[in-house]
Structure formats: structure tokens, C-alpha cells
Design a protein around this motif. Structure first.
Motif, mmCIF file in Angstrom:
data_model
loop_
_atom_site.group_PDB
_atom_site.id
_atom_site.type_symbol
_atom_site.label_atom_id
_atom_site.label_comp_id
_atom_site.label_asym_id
_atom_site.label_seq_id
_atom_site.Cartn_x
_atom_site.Cartn_y
_atom_site.Cartn_z
ATOM 1 N N GLN A 432 0.829 -1.198 0.000
ATOM 2 C CA GLN A 432 0.000 0.000 0.000
ATOM 3 C C GLN A 432 0.870 1.257 0.000
ATOM 4 O O GLN A 432 0.587 2.214 -0.728
ATOM 5 C CB GLN A 432 -0.927 -0.013 1.227
ATOM 6 N N ARG A 433 1.934 1.250 0.814
ATOM 7 C CA ARG A 433 2.826 2.407 0.872
ATOM 8 C C ARG A 433 3.553 2.591 -0.454
ATOM 9 O O ARG A 433 3.744 3.712 -0.923
ATOM 10 C CB ARG A 433 3.848 2.229 1.997
ATOM 11 N N PHE A 434 3.953 1.497 -1.089
ATOM 12 C CA PHE A 434 4.639 1.550 -2.380
ATOM 13 C C PHE A 434 3.726 2.165 -3.440
ATOM 14 O O PHE A 434 4.144 3.026 -4.225
ATOM 15 C CB PHE A 434 5.069 0.145 -2.796
ATOM 16 N N ILE A 435 2.456 1.733 -3.451
ATOM 17 C CA ILE A 435 1.493 2.285 -4.397
ATOM 18 C C ILE A 435 1.274 3.768 -4.118
ATOM 19 O O ILE A 435 1.188 4.590 -5.047
ATOM 20 C CB ILE A 435 0.158 1.517 -4.328
ATOM 21 N N ASP A 436 1.190 4.126 -2.819
ATOM 22 C CA ASP A 436 1.014 5.530 -2.439
ATOM 23 C C ASP A 436 2.132 6.398 -3.012
ATOM 24 O O ASP A 436 1.894 7.522 -3.477
ATOM 25 C CB ASP A 436 1.007 5.681 -0.917
ATOM 26 N N ARG A 437 3.355 5.905 -2.990
ATOM 27 C CA ARG A 437 4.506 6.667 -3.467
ATOM 28 C C ARG A 437 4.482 6.806 -4.991
ATOM 29 O O ARG A 437 5.035 7.766 -5.534
ATOM 30 C CB ARG A 437 5.820 6.010 -3.027
ATOM 31 N N CYS A 438 3.867 5.852 -5.670
ATOM 32 C CA CYS A 438 3.739 5.923 -7.140
ATOM 33 C C CYS A 438 2.579 6.817 -7.561
ATOM 34 O O CYS A 438 2.708 7.622 -8.485
ATOM 35 C CB CYS A 438 3.533 4.525 -7.724
ATOM 36 N N LEU A 439 1.446 6.652 -6.894
ATOM 37 C CA LEU A 439 0.217 7.363 -7.285
ATOM 38 C C LEU A 439 0.004 8.605 -6.445
ATOM 39 O O LEU A 439 -1.123 8.911 -6.032
ATOM 40 C CB LEU A 439 -0.983 6.423 -7.193
#
Length: 481
Positions: A432-439
Motif C-alpha cells: 500500500q505504501r509503495f502504491i502511495d509513493r507511485c500514485l
């Protein structure tokens, strides 16, 4: 339950002057000024644009985000025009310096007659206004006024044509002007291209197979094997007589010859065949596109991390060399049967495997970062956003808004920012944190490729060979064995 059914997903993606003398027009301008009425109706847009909105963007949305609607329609129509005029052009390597030029082209397009021309008839919006005006209620004036109107339109169009000569895709005569400006003729460019290509006969080095890989805008693509080693390659046959910007092609062959990375579908060789055909030889992976895996199987987080790690290495390599991919998506990530992951579709090698089934008139908007439409702080980080959308593909089997028409998809991307992820609640905190950093909608806060390569989520990546069962299952399901 069979082995293959364990992996299979059930869902598939499926104003005129009446004077008799008309002088040369000055300051020809068609600026679009958009306002919203109390009823939530956009005023100031070309009528053809209003018809395009249709039911795709509600009156409430138009009232809430009129500038977003304007930018979406502007970008969409510009993209359609650009694609139609460049139907035979190869895709060129895109850098940050090209962004400002593209933005200028979009602004120029807003002042052109094409922005005001209906797609439903040959009449411009100005002519429709004329036909509805009080001037046209006197039948004795009709013929004279219509002649004046047509002459005005002709002169107007001429002025715009001259004004936009650098913007439009050149015709054959335009190409001659373009080449004369550079001081080199078409033959000169072909001579230079031939000098940097392999001088031999490609059939002495490669043997064509019976498999055609498809056809793109700029040529046919077929499979071949390297004689002596049996290495599988893809060869793209580019018809040079249809390429107007041979200077760009020349420079990009030079660039691509120096682009080598384990996570890129690499350029291998080039030949000039029958004087005006360029054969570009590229690597070919036998596992197919990641799209097959994401649509037909369920990926574990470790496998998602493995793919992201490899794709990020390719993105980092391109960014460090001043190149922006602009089209990161599962279709452009190819897999080897051993789990090898490679990024393709950048520069003139675009669609080297002929994979164009999900191209729309505006390109592929579903993976597009909001700033591409709004033109705010548009740079390398668009690739990071697209990577985030590709993660959504790996989770949900398709990108957000895929079932929406392009105009509505563009509106939702620009208006909503980060999309909803159907399986988002099932993701680990690290993912979730990884996706947050992308999006991250705020470009300044969105991570870079280098930063993401150090992210904790990637530390839990699986071995690449763990992708092999998924590749085999997808091939079985799709009958691609």
C-alpha cells in the motif's frame, strides 16, 4: 481442480464581415474562453466539443470542474489530430525538452481551425453560427453572404496553415521544405542511415520464421532466428518512403545503438533493404506480454515486487539518459519463459512486437498521469504514475476506468487524481505504501525511480523464475502454446 484453473481469472478486459472586399487577415485567432452557466452548461466550447461530451461528463461535473473539462477535450482532440496526421510516423524517443514543444503545439492547436471543426460535418462551428445568425434571414443576401463566408474561410485557413507549418505533419511537399531547411536531401539522410547500418544482407545473419508478429503504423514485424545460435529476434520492416522526419530517425538509431540494459528490449542490428526499407532487429521474448499474466492469473505480492523491481531498473536507466518512456503498462512489459522482464515500446522500436490491440484514438489514457492532461510539472515522474497503474493491473486484472470511453477516462484521471483499487484492502502495508509513493498526485512528492528501488516492498520480491508457472498458465488459457 486442474493446475491451470487454479490461476485463471474469470473476468476478462474487455462572426463575418459583409463588406465586398476582404483583405489579408491579421491576428487570426480562435481562442476558446469557457464559462459555466447557472444551469451547469459550458459556454465557449466549439459545438463539436460540446457534442463530444455527450453523456460522458455530467452537468454537475462540468459545473464543478470546467477547466478540467476544457483541458481534457483540448488534449483529446489534439491527440486525435496528431495521431491522424502521423499515422505512418514512427514513435520517437521523448525527452523533457520535448514537453515544452508539445505544450506549444497544443496551445497552437487551440487557435487553429481544426479545434473548431465539427467531426460530424465539413462545416466549421463558425459556419454554423453564420447559418443561425440574423444576417442569414434575408434570402436576397444569401448567395453573396455565402460567397463572402467561403472566401473568408479560405483565406482564414490559409493564414492558419502558414502559421502552423512547423506543427502539422508534413505532406510530401512539406517534407521537401523541411529537408531543404536542414541542408540535407532525402537521399542524403538515406546515405547516412545506410552508413551506420550493417552493410550486409540481413538474410545472411537471420532466418525468417513462419510467424508474423503483426503490423504497426510504420511497418510489418516478423520473427526470425539468428543463424548459428538460434536466438529468437523480432525484425521490424520500416518503409522509409513514408517517414518524413528522417533526421530524427537517423539520430535515434545512433542513440538506440548505445542503449543496452538487461531490462530493455534491446536494439540488436539494422539493415537497409531495397534502398528504402529499414529492417530493425530487436530482442524477442518468448513469454509474451505481462498483459496475458495480469488478465488470466492472480499474482502474489512477491511476484508483483519482482516485476516492479525489473521495470524500475529499466525506467531508471532511461531517466538517467534523459529519456521518458511515457507508456509504461503491462502491454509494454515482455516476459521470457524463465521469468525475464523487459520493457519495450520506446523510441523508434515502438510496437516492435505488433501489440496494438488496446491502443485508442488518444493513445492509452488509462495509465496516464493527471499532469499530462493539465500540463503541470510534467516530466519523468509520469512513468512512476504509470508504474503505479500497472500495479493496479497486477492486482485487479485491469487498469482503472478501462471500461470507460477515453474522454470520460481522461476526465476522471484529471479530476479524481488517485484511483480506487478494488483489491486495495487486501494489500500488505508495504505494498500500500509503495502504491502511495507511485500514485501521488503532487508531482514533487511522488517518488523517483531510484527512491523506489530502495523501497522496503521490493526487498520481499520473489525470484523471477516464480513467474514461469503464471506465464505457462496464461499461455494455456489463451491457447498461445
Amino acid at each position: 481442480m486442474s493446475f491451470y484453473s487454479m490461476f485463471k481469472k474469470k473476468k476478462h478486459r474487455e462572426e463575418y464581415n459583409t463588406a465586398a472586399v476582404i483583405g489579408k487577415p491579421t491576428n487570426v485567432n480562435h481562442d476558446i474562453h469557457v464559462t459555466v452557466t447557472e444551469e451547469g452548461v459550458l459556454e465557449g466550447l466549439p459545438s463539436s466539443w460540446v457534442r463530444q461530451i455527450g453523456t460522458q461528463i455530467t452537468k454537475a461535473e462540468q459545473n464543478e470542474n470546467p477547466e478540467v473539462v476544457k483541458k481534457v477535450l483540448q488534449y483529446y482532440n489534439f491527440s486525435v489530430k496528431k495521431q491522424n496526421h502521423a499515422a505512418q510516423e514512427i514513435k520517437h524517443i521523448f525527452t523533457e525538452n520535448d514537453i515544452a514543444e508539445e505544450s506549444k503545439q497544443i496551445d497552437l492547436y487551440m487557435k487553429s481551425k481544426d479545434a473548431h471543426k465539427s467531426k460530424d460535418s465539413n462545416l466549421s462551428d463558425d459556419s454554423s453560427d453564420f447559418e443561425r445568425s440574423p444576417l442569414n434571414q434575408n434570402p436576397t443576401l444569401d448567395n453573396n453572404l455565402m460567397q463572402i463566408k467561403n472566401l473568408a474561410r479560405s483565406v482564414d485557413n490559409l493564414a492558419i496553415d502558414v502559421e502552423e507549418i512547423e506543427f502539422r505533419k508534413p505532406s510530401n511537399s512539406d517534407d521537401d521544405i523541411y529537408l531543404r531547411r536542414s541542408g540535407l536531401s532525402d537521399d542524403d539522410y538515406m546515405r547516412q542511415i545506410r552508413d551506420i547500418c550493417n552493410s550486409g544482407n540481413p538474410l545472411d545473419f537471420y532466418e525468417k520464421t513462419l510467424k508474423d508478429l503483426g503490423s504497426g503504423a510504420s511497418g510489418m514485424v516478423f520473427a526470425a532466428t539468428r543463424r548459428g545460435t538460434g536466438e529468437l529476434v523480432a525484425i521490424k520492416d520500416i518503409d522509409m518512403s513514408k517517414q518524413t522526419k528522417k533526421d530524427l530517425l537517423l539520430s535515434e538509431i545512433k542513440i538506440m545503438k548505445n542503449f543496452k540494459h538487461k531490462n530493455l528490449v534491446n536494439f540488436l542490428d539494422a539493415f537497409v533493404v531495397d534502398y528504402d526499407h529499414l529492417w530493425v532487429v530487436m530482442e524477442l521474448l518468448d513469454g509474451g506480454p505481462l498483459t496475458d499474466v495480469v488478465t488470466e492469473t492472480v499474482m502474489k505480492e512477491g511476484q508483483i515486487a519482482a516485476v516492479c523491481h525489473e521495470v524500475l531498473q529499466a525506467i531508471s536507466y532511461l531517466h538517467n539518459r534523459g529519456t521518458i518512456h511515457r507508456d509504461i503498462k503491462s502491454d509494454n512489459v515482455l516476459l521470457g519463459m524463465d521469468g525475464t522482464v523487459k520493457v519495450t515500446d520506446f523510441g523508434f522500436c515502438a510496437n516492435v512486437v505488433g501489440n496494438e490491440q488496446r491502443e485508442t484514438m488518444v493513445g492509452t489514457p488509462y495509465w496516464m498521469a493527471p499532469e499530462v492532461v493539465t500540463r503541470q510539472k510534467y516530466g519523468k515522474k509520469v512513468d512512476i504514475w504509470s508504474l503505479g497503474i500497472m500495479i493496479v493491473e497486477m492486482l485487479d486484472g485491469e487498469p482503472p476506468y478501462l471500461r470507460e470511453p477515453p474522454i470520460r477516462a481522461l476526465y476522471l484521471i484529471a479530476a479524481n487524481g488517485r484511483p480506487r483499487i478494488m483489491r486495495g484492502d487486501t494489500c500488505s502495508t508495504a505494498l500500500q505504501r509503495f502504491i502511495d509513493r507511485c500514485l501521488e498526485v503532487d508531482v514533487d512528492r511522488r517518488a523517483t525511480a531510484e527512491e523506489l528501488l530502495r523501497d522496503q516492498f521490493l526487498e520481499g520480491r520473489s525470484e523471477l523464475r516464480s513467474l514461469t508457472p503464471l506465464i505457462r498458465a496464461a499461455k494455456k488459457i489463451l491457447h498461445k502454446n
